[in-house]
Design a protein around this motif. Structure first.
Motif, PDB file in Angstrom:
ATOM      1  N   ALA A  17      29.382  42.224  53.136  1.00 18.81           N
ATOM      2  CA  ALA A  17      28.532  42.815  52.091  1.00 18.81           C
ATOM      3  C   ALA A  17      29.354  43.301  50.912  1.00 18.81           C
ATOM      4  CB  ALA A  17      27.703  43.959  52.678  1.00 18.81           C
ATOM      5  N   MET A  18      30.495  43.922  51.203  1.00 23.71           N
ATOM      6  CA  MET A  18      31.366  44.404  50.129  1.00 23.71           C
ATOM      7  C   MET A  18      31.899  43.227  49.309  1.00 23.71           C
ATOM      8  SD  MET A  18      34.793  44.833  49.033  1.00 23.71           S
ATOM      9  CE  MET A  18      35.670  44.380  50.505  1.00 23.71           C
ATOM     10  N   ARG A  19      32.338  42.188  49.988  1.00 25.37           N
ATOM     11  CA  ARG A  19      32.864  41.019  49.263  1.00 25.37           C
ATOM     12  C   ARG A  19      31.785  40.349  48.434  1.00 25.37           C
ATOM     13  NH1 ARG A  19      37.494  38.123  52.898  1.00 25.37           N
ATOM     14  NH2 ARG A  19      38.467  40.015  53.655  1.00 25.37           N
ATOM     15  N   GLU A  20      30.559  40.301  48.959  1.00 31.91           N
ATOM     16  CA  GLU A  20      29.461  39.713  48.189  1.00 31.91           C
ATOM     17  C   GLU A  20      29.188  40.509  46.914  1.00 31.91           C
ATOM     18  OE1 GLU A  20      26.871  37.545  51.719  1.00 31.91           O
ATOM     19  OE2 GLU A  20      26.430  39.637  51.230  1.00 31.91           O
ATOM     20  N   ARG A  21      29.464  41.818  46.952  1.00 34.85           N
ATOM     21  CA  ARG A  21      29.287  42.658  45.759  1.00 34.85           C
ATOM     22  C   ARG A  21      30.430  42.496  44.768  1.00 34.85           C
ATOM     23  NH1 ARG A  21      28.061  46.474  49.525  1.00 34.85           N
ATOM     24  NH2 ARG A  21      30.061  47.477  49.236  1.00 34.85           N
ATOM     25  N   VAL A  22      31.681  42.496  45.268  1.00 36.93           N
ATOM     26  CA  VAL A  22      32.812  42.556  44.343  1.00 36.93           C
ATOM     27  C   VAL A  22      33.337  41.195  43.895  1.00 36.93           C
ATOM     28  CG1 VAL A  22      33.540  44.822  45.175  1.00 36.93           C
ATOM     29  CG2 VAL A  22      34.615  42.773  46.116  1.00 36.93           C
ATOM     30  N   TYR A  23      33.205  40.168  44.729  1.00 33.63           N
ATOM     31  CA  TYR A  23      33.753  38.872  44.328  1.00 33.63           C
ATOM     32  C   TYR A  23      33.159  38.332  43.026  1.00 33.63           C
ATOM     33  CZ  TYR A  23      36.496  38.188  48.629  1.00 33.63           C
ATOM     34  OH  TYR A  23      37.420  38.288  49.639  1.00 33.63           O
ATOM     35  N   PRO A  24      31.840  38.424  42.809  1.00 38.92           N
ATOM     36  CA  PRO A  24      31.315  37.932  41.528  1.00 38.92           C
ATOM     37  C   PRO A  24      31.937  38.659  40.330  1.00 38.92           C
ATOM     38  CG  PRO A  24      29.529  38.183  43.092  1.00 38.92           C
ATOM     39  CD  PRO A  24      30.749  38.804  43.723  1.00 38.92           C
ATOM     40  N   GLN A  25      32.167  39.955  40.473  1.00 43.62           N
ATOM     41  CA  GLN A  25      32.804  40.712  39.396  1.00 43.62           C
ATOM     42  C   GLN A  25      34.237  40.231  39.190  1.00 43.62           C
ATOM     43  OE1 GLN A  25      32.522  44.825  40.584  1.00 43.62           O
ATOM     44  NE2 GLN A  25      30.314  44.697  40.870  1.00 43.62           N
ATOM     45  N   TRP A  26      34.943  39.999  40.279  1.00 42.16           N
ATOM     46  CA  TRP A  26      36.333  39.543  40.193  1.00 42.16           C
ATOM     47  C   TRP A  26      36.415  38.148  39.571  1.00 42.16           C
ATOM     48  CZ3 TRP A  26      38.842  41.048  45.552  1.00 42.16           C
ATOM     49  CH2 TRP A  26      38.874  42.447  45.651  1.00 42.16           C
ATOM     50  N   VAL A  27      35.454  37.291  39.902  1.00 42.01           N
ATOM     51  CA  VAL A  27      35.443  35.940  39.318  1.00 42.01           C
ATOM     52  C   VAL A  27      35.209  36.050  37.815  1.00 42.01           C
ATOM     53  CG1 VAL A  27      34.173  33.752  39.226  1.00 42.01           C
ATOM     54  CG2 VAL A  27      34.777  34.762  41.454  1.00 42.01           C
ATOM     55  N   ARG A  28      34.229  36.867  37.410  1.00 42.91           N
ATOM     56  CA  ARG A  28      33.952  37.035  35.971  1.00 42.91           C
ATOM     57  C   ARG A  28      35.147  37.623  35.232  1.00 42.91           C
ATOM     58  NH1 ARG A  28      28.935  38.561  38.030  1.00 42.91           N
ATOM     59  NH2 ARG A  28      29.439  40.770  37.897  1.00 42.91           N
ATOM     60  N   ALA A  29      35.886  38.518  35.889  1.00 42.05           N
ATOM     61  CA  ALA A  29      37.038  39.173  35.262  1.00 42.05           C
ATOM     62  C   ALA A  29      38.295  38.298  35.318  1.00 42.05           C
ATOM     63  CB  ALA A  29      37.315  40.507  35.949  1.00 42.05           C
ATOM     64  N   GLY A  30      38.211  37.164  36.002  1.00 39.18           N
ATOM     65  CA  GLY A  30      39.369  36.276  36.091  1.00 39.18           C
ATOM     66  C   GLY A  30      40.377  36.691  37.160  1.00 39.18           C
ATOM     67  N   ARG A  31      40.028  37.646  37.995  1.00 37.67           N
ATOM     68  CA  ARG A  31      40.927  38.094  39.062  1.00 37.67           C
ATOM     69  C   ARG A  31      40.911  37.148  40.256  1.00 37.67           C
ATOM     70  NH1 ARG A  31      39.760  44.034  40.806  1.00 37.67           N
ATOM     71  NH2 ARG A  31      41.476  43.493  42.177  1.00 37.67           N
ATOM     72  N   MET A  32      39.871  36.288  40.338  1.00 36.65           N
ATOM     73  CA  MET A  32      39.717  35.390  41.471  1.00 36.65           C
ATOM     74  C   MET A  32      38.961  34.159  40.987  1.00 36.65           C
ATOM     75  SD  MET A  32      37.677  36.223  45.030  1.00 36.65           S
ATOM     76  CE  MET A  32      39.011  36.841  46.016  1.00 36.65           C
ATOM     77  N   HIS A  33      39.330  33.004  41.520  1.00 36.11           N
ATOM     78  CA  HIS A  33      38.599  31.777  41.199  1.00 36.11           C
ATOM     79  C   HIS A  33      37.390  31.669  42.118  1.00 36.11           C
ATOM     80  CE1 HIS A  33      41.533  30.091  38.440  1.00 36.11           C
ATOM     81  NE2 HIS A  33      42.475  30.536  39.266  1.00 36.11           N
TER      82      HIS A  33
END
Length: 75
Positions: A17-33
């Motif tokens: 659940a935490m990853r589902e919340r933060v990964y989209p933000q990280w992708v938008r910020a360029g921290r993760m593909h």
């Protein structure tokens, strides 16, 4: 302190659940593909499926036979 299977499953569910919340933000910020985010979520969901597929612990199974009126075959 032993961590029960149920506690492990709950922990993995919270992590997913935490990853589902933060990964989209990280992708938008360029921290993760996006492909990395998808892979990591797929892996964690596989961990959850594996944990859910495990049989109950031996202790839990033994408790089923330790109730009143049940004679133990082995001391």
């Amino acid at each position: 302190m032993k961590v029960t299977l149920d506690e492990q499953i709950k922990c993995v569910k919270r992590e997913i659940a935490m990853r589902e919340r933060v990964y989209p933000q990280w992708v938008r910020a360029g921290r993760m593909h996006q492909d990395e985010a998808d892979t990591e979520l797929r892996r964690m969901r596989a961990v959850l499926a594996t944990l859910k597929s495990l049989p109950p612990s031996e202790a839990a199974q033994r408790a089923l036979f330790d109730g009143p009126g049940i004679q133990k075959a082995v001391p």
